[in-house]
Design an enzyme around this catalytic site. Sequence first.
Site, PDB file in Angstrom:
ATOM      1  N   ASN A  43       0.829  -1.191   0.000  1.00 57.57           N
ATOM      2  CA  ASN A  43       0.000   0.000   0.000  1.00 57.57           C
ATOM      3  C   ASN A  43       0.872   1.252   0.000  1.00 57.57           C
ATOM      4  O   ASN A  43       1.947   1.288   0.588  1.00 57.57           O
ATOM      5  CB  ASN A  43      -1.005   0.000   1.161  1.00 57.57           C
ATOM      6  CG  ASN A  43      -0.385  -0.104   2.530  1.00 57.57           C
ATOM      7  OD1 ASN A  43       0.531  -0.876   2.767  1.00 57.57           O
ATOM      8  ND2 ASN A  43      -0.903   0.676   3.470  1.00 57.57           N
ATOM      9  N   CYS A  54      -3.818   0.571  -2.963  1.00 62.99           N
ATOM     10  CA  CYS A  54      -3.823  -0.645  -2.155  1.00 62.99           C
ATOM     11  C   CYS A  54      -2.735  -1.599  -2.641  1.00 62.99           C
ATOM     12  O   CYS A  54      -2.317  -1.553  -3.808  1.00 62.99           O
ATOM     13  CB  CYS A  54      -5.170  -1.342  -2.253  1.00 62.99           C
ATOM     14  SG  CYS A  54      -6.549  -0.391  -1.600  1.00 62.99           S
ATOM     15  N   GLU A  56      -2.967  -4.814  -3.208  1.00 67.59           N
ATOM     16  CA  GLU A  56      -3.462  -5.693  -4.263  1.00 67.59           C
ATOM     17  C   GLU A  56      -3.452  -4.982  -5.616  1.00 67.59           C
ATOM     18  O   GLU A  56      -3.046  -5.566  -6.622  1.00 67.59           O
ATOM     19  CB  GLU A  56      -4.894  -6.161  -3.950  1.00 67.59           C
ATOM     20  CG  GLU A  56      -5.031  -6.894  -2.644  1.00 67.59           C
ATOM     21  CD  GLU A  56      -5.344  -5.988  -1.449  1.00 67.59           C
ATOM     22  OE1 GLU A  56      -5.918  -6.497  -0.482  1.00 67.59           O
ATOM     23  OE2 GLU A  56      -5.010  -4.772  -1.480  1.00 67.59           O
ATOM     24  N   CYS A  90     -10.567  -3.512  -4.666  1.00 67.56           N
ATOM     25  CA  CYS A  90      -9.566  -4.543  -4.955  1.00 67.56           C
ATOM     26  C   CYS A  90     -10.216  -5.896  -5.219  1.00 67.56           C
ATOM     27  O   CYS A  90      -9.697  -6.696  -5.996  1.00 67.56           O
ATOM     28  CB  CYS A  90      -8.539  -4.627  -3.840  1.00 67.56           C
ATOM     29  SG  CYS A  90      -7.373  -3.246  -3.906  1.00 67.56           S
TER      30      CYS A  90
END
Length: 134
Positions: A43, A54, A56, A90
Amino acid sequence: MSDTEDLRRAALAVRENAHAPYSGFHVGAAIRTTSGAVFLGCNVENVAYPEGTCAEAGAIAAMVAAGERRIAEAYVVAGSPDPVPPCGGCRQKLAEFAGGDVPVTLATVDGAERRTTVAALLPGAFGAAHMEGA
């Protein structure tokens, strides 16, 4: 070594690179593609909170930048008492590049894990089929 041990180690390592000066909440993500390649993300906060990225999303962006398009497995680790699921955005990003049966492991730095799937994280996902006839 477990099937996800390499992803766990990679996610823990990249989590250390997170830029989280506002929340102090560091997250690392590792995704394995169908080719076997592993991509990482952490992140990255911004003082204008909605402008952060984020973990992901960072891993997925690295995957796409490398020319890959299909996720085979994902692992997300955070410094939390319980495994933390991906945010809604995400979840949709994962669904863009992974089938519903793709395993996602949610973990803590202390070793607690919860294994789920993309479909369980995002039931009724909006997908490309919804765009047909548009």
